[in-house]
Design a protein around this motif. Sequence first.
Motif, PDB file in Angstrom:
ATOM      1  N   UNK A   1       0.832  -1.211   0.000  1.00 54.35           N
ATOM      2  CA  UNK A   1       0.000   0.000   0.000  1.00 54.35           C
ATOM      3  C   UNK A   1       0.866   1.259   0.000  1.00 54.35           C
ATOM      4  N   UNK A   2       1.912   1.249   0.827  1.00 56.83           N
ATOM      5  CA  UNK A   2       2.794   2.413   0.896  1.00 56.83           C
ATOM      6  C   UNK A   2       3.553   2.595  -0.415  1.00 56.83           C
ATOM      7  N   UNK A   3       4.007   1.488  -0.998  1.00 58.45           N
ATOM      8  CA  UNK A   3       4.721   1.570  -2.273  1.00 58.45           C
ATOM      9  C   UNK A   3       3.818   2.131  -3.360  1.00 58.45           C
ATOM     10  N   UNK A   4       2.542   1.745  -3.346  1.00 60.98           N
ATOM     11  CA  UNK A   4       1.608   2.264  -4.345  1.00 60.98           C
ATOM     12  C   UNK A   4       1.429   3.763  -4.245  1.00 60.98           C
ATOM     13  N   UNK A   5       1.320   4.251  -3.017  1.00 58.70           N
ATOM     14  CA  UNK A   5       1.149   5.695  -2.807  1.00 58.70           C
ATOM     15  C   UNK A   5       2.411   6.453  -3.209  1.00 58.70           C
ATOM     16  N   UNK A   6       3.579   5.916  -2.816  1.00 54.45           N
ATOM     17  CA  UNK A   6       4.847   6.590  -3.101  1.00 54.45           C
ATOM     18  C   UNK A   6       5.219   6.473  -4.568  1.00 54.45           C
TER      19      UNK A   6
END
Length: 309
Positions: free
Chosen positions: A76-81
């Motif tokens: 999820x964090x990788x998708x946002x970043x």
Amino acid sequence: MQTQPDITPANWAMVAILGLVWGATFLFIELALEGITPFWLAAARIGFAAVLTTAVWLWRGGRVFLTEVSAWRMLALAGVINSAIPFMLLSWGQQTVTSGFAGVSMAAVALIVLPLAHLFVPGERLTLRRLLGFGIGFAGVTVLLGGQVFESTGDPLEPFGRLACLGAATCYAVSSIMVRRLPPVDPFGLAALALVFGSLLVIPAAVVVEGAPVMPDGRTLWVVAILGLIPTAGANLLRIFVIRSAGPVFMSLVNYQVPMWSVMLGILILGEPFKPILLLAMALILSGLFISQWGALKRLFGRDATPSS
């Protein structure tokens, strides 16, 4: 000892395709911004790409293979970043900085990736040859973009715009490391979910910053559809394939190609004037590529059959 990633001809082909696609993206963004605001352009690209990749992923069975909660949090964090934050930072930053500075900021991704990969990705060692090669490539991008890199727009918010562009570059570098470190995962599911998580941030942000969207004209809709289909959905999937198979350092070579392709396409398609300095810049960029990837090139052409450790 950990071995370096096995870089195949397919990896080289994918990196070349990504450089060309993302180099051409600037032309389409310029057209799209004539009929849509920056944040809604980012939201439309990511949202449309999320729908497309999710449909393909579900058609293939909708598998992910992630079971640990920590892996889902990282995804999820990788998708946002990977998409939402850098798209918004660039959309805002490019309003106050020169295009030359924005181009050099994206080239800086390669230099940011090097120490991060050395620390967090097994087998991606920071060697003198790699550092020299990437430094020469970065110099080539600076030569290519010329005086625009150092010019000032005079906008009082320009320092913050520059920080926004560098922040976007850092996001791309960090997301590459995170994608590489994920456990075994279906690449189509990874591409789809990363875009879904990104759209969950960028769409509300567009509403807050720019208000409700206004229906653009037909031509703008077609341009946005192309941006969502090719440089966002398709290229994001290719990017994941490259990172997962060849590593984030190899993937970062794309960032030196993008400004080069952008300038060349401007000459070929828009009739922009050819400047001899382009030949010097291309020589530096290609020299940096060959120096930094010399070991992979030797293995590719069979001169060194044993992977280095």
